[in-house]
Enzyme design. Structure first.
Site, mmCIF file in Angstrom:
data_model
loop_
_atom_site.group_PDB
_atom_site.id
_atom_site.type_symbol
_atom_site.label_atom_id
_atom_site.label_comp_id
_atom_site.label_asym_id
_atom_site.label_seq_id
_atom_site.Cartn_x
_atom_site.Cartn_y
_atom_site.Cartn_z
ATOM 1 N N GLU A 74 2.588 5.000 -4.061
ATOM 2 C CA GLU A 74 2.854 5.962 -5.019
ATOM 3 C C GLU A 74 4.182 6.507 -5.124
ATOM 4 O OE1 GLU A 74 0.443 5.817 -2.889
ATOM 5 O OE2 GLU A 74 -0.752 4.490 -4.263
ATOM 6 N N ASP A 102 -9.365 4.037 -2.421
ATOM 7 C CA ASP A 102 -9.976 4.801 -1.192
ATOM 8 C C ASP A 102 -11.195 5.532 -2.164
ATOM 9 O OD1 ASP A 102 -8.119 3.681 0.312
ATOM 10 O OD2 ASP A 102 -7.058 5.451 0.762
ATOM 11 N N ASP A 141 0.850 -1.202 0.116
ATOM 12 C CA ASP A 141 0.021 -0.088 0.136
ATOM 13 C C ASP A 141 1.045 1.291 -0.077
ATOM 14 O OD1 ASP A 141 -2.372 1.287 0.309
ATOM 15 O OD2 ASP A 141 -2.523 1.469 2.285
HETATM 16 C C1 GLC Z 1 -4.718 3.475 2.477
HETATM 17 C C2 GLC Z 1 -5.487 2.293 1.900
HETATM 18 C C3 GLC Z 1 -6.492 1.704 2.664
HETATM 19 C C4 GLC Z 1 -6.006 1.277 4.177
HETATM 20 C C5 GLC Z 1 -5.447 2.568 4.898
HETATM 21 C C6 GLC Z 1 -4.669 1.979 6.144
HETATM 22 O O1 GLC Z 1 -5.764 4.455 2.790
HETATM 23 O O2 GLC Z 1 -5.812 2.683 0.630
HETATM 24 O O3 GLC Z 1 -6.940 0.676 2.039
HETATM 25 O O4 GLC Z 1 -6.925 0.770 4.844
HETATM 26 O O5 GLC Z 1 -4.476 3.068 3.853
HETATM 27 O O6 GLC Z 1 -3.837 1.339 5.894
#
Ligand code: GLC
Length: 697
Positions: free
Chosen positions: A324, A399, A321
């Protein structure tokens, strides 16, 4: 080469370059497929500009993840991977860009594609500034592109993915239903979730995802020992109940001198630096962090190895995650442009490396998992990526919001991702930020059971978003749809296998199969799942019917067996417990028994549903099977069934051949013949590989 410029040709394509450098692509017969309207130009601020003429009826697709309609024409799209800190329809760019654009024009007769080679920021203006011009801007001194031409978009995708890679065969369980939230903790909460699935509500599920709270102060590759005192014990118990465990990993490494990963990274020179040699530090979940330079092969190897303890604890998959990379601050914050990167030995700054960061994190992760567990297929999902990321990971659309507009937006996003090579995708079922209603969750799930990645997930402040969270009637409907997915698992797995071989996505816009039908060119509220299922999800609150378009040919209503002849447009019934689904005539749809999770029992009985084609037509279907976990299929340990169903006067003929050496164990195979509305489907006796004639009463 001549005074008039230069000409390049293959047996399919002619490329004419005029003396001023303007390029045109033509068919051998001289029809224009694509043409620049002027030579390349440069701007004072260092951008390079290419201009192409847009044919009047052109439609555009691809470009990775776009919160836009399926047809991208009329919009401007930036290629710069960005964390939008939640997004709405129309926001651009998002987490994962792919500078690959498909154009379809001349009534569907011409298809071509352009893949930009540059990783720097670029922009595609697809007729917004000038309706007749496509303007491509690249923030670089020179730009390179690949031009693809093929009679069909399907073949174009085959060529594009031949060049940029295709998804690997993910483990079969990755197609199971998955449950997540930000975050399930402590251990007892996770155990209760598992019991809720298996005992309390009896809803099938394959994987539980642990979001950032499992870590010690958000330090990657650690566990919070208060919340999870014995990760290996917990995971072993979950495995015993048939669950897999996927954990989140972020790129930011907490800048904490007492933390092993940070110290090691520092000592070994693994982090990105400013031109003056200082390490770039930016805040994310754990506070100030250093960022590994994944564009460096040494760093990828180190990072891959860091997964050892997770793997030893039994973790089955990794969720990459924030890559980017996202840095806290203003929307879109990331590393400063001058930060240095290795770029696989070529060296460069963040302008060039930015879009490659997520791709290389996914690569480090997948390659690491493969080294640590050489006989298991890795499962990685990544939020960011770039051209070719499909080789390493699946992706989810992150998100969004728990609202109907986000549900509606999800489908064209997934379609365009598939047209960009990234086919193993899905969205947070129920939506991420905000509170889903029972109806929204159910409608979202009904669509998502036909998507490859089928996971419910939600925001930290949202109430639980589980299939039972709204009680009845939602629970029963949700359970039934998840069961349907498990019934269709062999069909979905076959579509995944096909994707690994041809690059054809699993979730497809209708025009991939019906390119000659202009009505499909902009249609983005229906989709094909694999070769034969047409799905028309309900995307509006309160709707109990919806308009459906069926392209030419015969179609069977999946629920009632009613036969329709396309092209047809009509209102279909869609009460809460049902969404319109149609089967293309000629299909052989394999279905398996009920399961709580993949591999709980053998696919026994294997039921082949036969949907007769029109007389004189013959249709091929496949069923691909293997052990679902290892690489033995590479040594021939798989089964590939090929069915050919032909409509004959007064009956049907089924040809069934099998290739490969996988042993599915003793099992019963039955065939069910679908005969149209009001007529019970019947069993076809004596079905076996070879030739079977079926008389139709
Ligand atoms: C980011 C991710 C989301 C996750 C959050 C906390 O916003 O896109 O899916 O729950 O981080 O890790």
């Amino acid at each position: 080469q001549s005074g008039e410029g230069a000409e390049l040709s293959t047996d399919r394509l002619l490329c004419r370059i005029s003396p001023d450098g303007r390029i045109r692509f033509l068919t051998p017969a001289g029809e224009v497929i694509a043409e620049e309207t002027g030579p390349v130009s440069w701007t004072a601020d260092g951008r390079i500009i290419l201009r192409w003429r847009i044919p009047p009826d052109a439609h555009f697709y691809g470009l990775g993840e776009r919160a836009a309609p399926l047809d991208l024409r009329g919009g401007v799209y930036t290629n710069w991977n960005t964390d939008p800190q939640t997004y709405h329809p129309g926001d651009d760019p998002l987490y994962l860009c792919v500078p690959f654009l498909i154009a379809l024009h001349s009534g569907g007769k011409q298809a071509c594609g352009l893949l930009l080679e540059n990783s720097t920021r670029s922009r595609f203006d697809l007729g917004k500034t000038d309706p007749e011009a496509m303007i491509v801007e690249v923030e670089d001194e020179a730009a390179g592109y690949f031009f693809f031409s093929a009679p069909t978009v399907a073949e174009l995708l085959e060529r594009f993915t031949e060049k940029t890679s295709r998804h690997p065969l993910f483990p079969r369980w990755a197609l199971g239903y998955q449950q997540s939230r930000w975050s399930y903790y402590p251990e007892e909460r996770v155990r209760r979730l598992a019991r809720d699935f298996r005992d309390t509500y009896r809803v099938p599920c394959d994987a539980i995802h642990l979001d950032i709270h499992y870590m010690d102060g958000y330090r990657v590759f650690t566990w919070d020992k208060r919340r999870f005192p014995d990760p290996a014990g917990l995971i072993a118990d979950l495995h015993a109940q048939g669950f897999k465990v996927v954990v989140i990993v972020d790129p930011g490494v907490k800048a904490d001198p007492r933390y092993r990963v940070f110290r090691e990274g520092l000592e070994r020179g693994m982090f990105c630096r400013y031109p003056d040699g200082r390490i770039f530090i930016g805040p994310v979940w754990p506070g100030n962090c250093a960022f590994p330079d994944f564009t460096d092969p040494r760093v990828r190897e180190w990072w891959g190895g860091l997964h050892r303890e997770l793997v030893e604890a039994g973790v089955d998959g990794i969720w990459d995650d924030m890559n980017e990379p996202s840095i806290f601050g203003e929307k879109g914050s990331t590393m400063p442009a001058p930060v240095r990167h290795d770029l696989d030995g070529t060296g460069g700054d963040h302008r060039r490396a930015h879009n490659l960061y997520g791709l290389n994190m996914a690569r480090a992760t997948a390659e690491g998992l493969l080294r640590l567990r050489p006989d298991r297929r890795p499962f990685v999902i990544t939020r960011s990526g770039w051209t070719g990321v499909q080789r390493y990971a699946a992706h989810w659309t992150a998100d969004n919001h728990s609202d109907w507009a986000s549900l509606r937006q999800t489908l064209p996003m997934v379609l365009n991702l598939g047209l960009s090579g990234i086919a193993f995708t899905g969205s947070d079922i129920g939506g991420f930020e905000g509170f889903a209603t029972g109806e929204l969750f159910t409608r979202w799930l009904q669509m998502s059971v036909f998507f490859p990645f089928c996971r419910a997930h939600t925001y930290i402040a949202s109430p639980d978003q589980e299939p039972w969270s709204w009680g009845e009637p939602y629970l029963s409907i949700n359970r039934e749809f998840i069961r349907l997915r498990y019934g269709l698992l062999s069909y979905l797995y076959t579509a995944l296998w096909q994707c690994t071989r041809t690059g054809l996505p699993i979730v497809r816009p209708l025009f991939l199969a019906f390119q000659d039908d202009p009505a499909t060119h902009t249609l983005d509220d229906e989709f094909m799942c694999g070769d034969f299922l047409l799905v028309a999800p309900v995307l509006e609150e309160g709707a109990t019917r919806r308009q459906v378009y069926l392209p030419p040919g015969l179609w069977y209503d999946f629920w009632t067996d009613a036969v329709f002849e396309g092209p047809a447009k009509f209102e279909a019934e869609a009460p809460l417990e049902r969404i319109p689904v149609f089967v293309r005539a000629g299909a052989v749809i394999p279905m398996g028994p009920d399961m709580d999770y993949v591999g709980q029992r053998p696919v026994d009985p294997l039921t082949l549903h036969l949907y007769p084609p029109a007389e004189g037509q013959e249709v091929n279907s496949f069923l691909y099977e293997d052990d679902g976990e290892t690489f033995a299929y590479r040594e021939g340990v798989y089964l590939l069934h090929r069915f050919s169903l032909a409509g004959k006067a007064g009956g049907l003929e089924l040809l069934w051949s099998v290739e490969g050496s996988f042993d599915p164990g003793p099992r019963q195979v039955e065939a069910i013949l679908h005969r149209g509305e009001g007529r019970e489907p019947v069993r076809v006796p004596g079905i076996a590989p070879g030739r079977t004639e079926i008389r139709q009463a």
